[in-house]
Enzyme design. Structure first.
Site, short mmCIF file in Angstrom:
data_model
loop_
_atom_site.label_atom_id
_atom_site.label_comp_id
_atom_site.label_asym_id
_atom_site.label_seq_id
_atom_site.Cartn_x
_atom_site.Cartn_y
_atom_site.Cartn_z
N GLU A 1 0.78 -1.31 0.11
CA GLU A 1 -0.17 0.17 -0.06
C GLU A 1 0.76 1.16 0.07
OE1 GLU A 1 -3.05 2.53 2.79
OE2 GLU A 1 -2.50 0.66 3.42
N GLU B 1 -9.89 5.94 0.71
CA GLU B 1 -9.37 4.60 0.45
C GLU B 1 -9.81 4.12 -0.74
OE1 GLU B 1 -7.94 2.75 2.71
OE2 GLU B 1 -8.30 3.61 4.63
#
Length: 313
Positions: free
Chosen positions: A145, A277
């Site tokens: 990520e 997100e």
């Protein structure tokens, strides 16, 4: 009484009359200069548009001046255009964000995992304490990520700067650790940011898919002064993200929104802020998009469109 004239007298009168006939007048020409001197046109200062009148001669001949257009610096007031870029693209170059400060917060960091003591240190978040930072998540193939966050931030930064914005990043690269969540909030505050977007990808259940946008809950003495503006920024980002290939999240939040008071980056901010997100890295379909550079560019375009829409209010 009749008049009598002799022949000599008549002849004398005839000659006199002939010599007094009208001669063709000689036109007195205006003095001709040996050098034809054209009047020197003095260009007025840039703000004054002047008309130069060239004097005519005594013969009433009108000389039409040759008009030379001198480019005059013009102060043009540019009205910011709020035309948003097409999905998956960025906005064309102009100054729509000139004078604006945007802070991009690429979540986590590439070397957080190598500094457990530092990132596990507790920091105050206003409503409690939390770890300084975390390592973030990853796809099942190991794409981390922090790398995704960094790559999208770089693309968004380029797009926003092309529009004239001053862009501040909360970390300079993807090769270090931190900064802590309280420091990230401080960076946005000290920059006087007009908007802060923290970029993340989620690590939800494998079956879950889609993006969601997190904005701060109104907490007295903390976020009550930025909650409404942050909600507007969240709505703009949500609209822009719907033009990407990822759907609205089906496993968390409500219709792609989440309101929270347990995130230090939100609680400690004094300027409008949201967390994106961008998808669920644990979901195979989402992961395929999140690791695709073209889709990353699409997310960066969505961030850019959202900032333009929000700041055009």
């Amino acid at each position: 009484m009749g008049l009598r004239f002799g022949a000599a007298t008549l002849l004398l009168l005839f000659v006199t009359a002939c010599s007094g006939a009208s001669a063709t007048p000689t036109t007195a020409l205006a003095p001709t200069s040996t050098t034809a001197t054209s009047p020197v046109t003095t260009v007025a200062p840039p703000t004054t548009a002047s008309t130069t009148t060239i004097p005519t001669t005594a013969t009433a001949t009108t000389t039409t001046p040759t008009t030379t257009t001198t480019p005059t610096p013009t102060t043009t007031t540019t009205t910011p255009t709020t035309t948003l870029p097409a999905p998956g693209t960025t906005v064309g170059s102009n100054d729509v964000l000139a004078g604006r400060v945007v802070v991009l917060d690429p979540g986590h960091n590439g070397r957080n995992h190598a500094h457990p003591d530092e990132i596990n240190r507790l920091v105050d978040i206003g409503t409690g304490t939390k770890a300084c930072n975390t390592t973030g998540t990853a796809t099942s193939d190991g794409f981390p990520e922090p790398r995704f966050n960094w790559e999208v931030a770089q693309k968004a930064r380029a797009a926003l700067e092309e529009l004239g914005a001053t862009v501040v990043l909360t970390r300079p690269d993807n090769d270090g650790w931190g900064p802590c969540i309280d420091e990230r909030a401080r960076i946005g505050n000290e920059a006087g940011a007009d908007a802060v977007i923290s970029i993340h990808a989620d690590g939800g259940p494998e079956a879950g898919s889609g993006f969601h946008v997190i904005h701060p809950k109104s907490v007295a003495g903390l976020t009550d002064d930025i909650a409404a503006a942050s909600a507007n920024l969240a709505r703009a980002l949500h609209r822009a993200m719907r033009d990407t290939d990822l759907p609205v999240a089906d496993y968390i939040g409500q219709d792609g929104f989440s309101v929270r008071d347990d995130l230090g980056g939100l609680n400690l901010s004094d300027v409008p802020i949201v967390f994106l997100e961008a998808g669920n890295m644990r979901n195979p379909a989402d992961a395929a998009l999140l690791t695709d550079p073209n889709h990353q560019a699409g997310i960066a375009g969505a961030i850019t469109r959202a900032v333009v829409e929000f700041l055009a209010r």
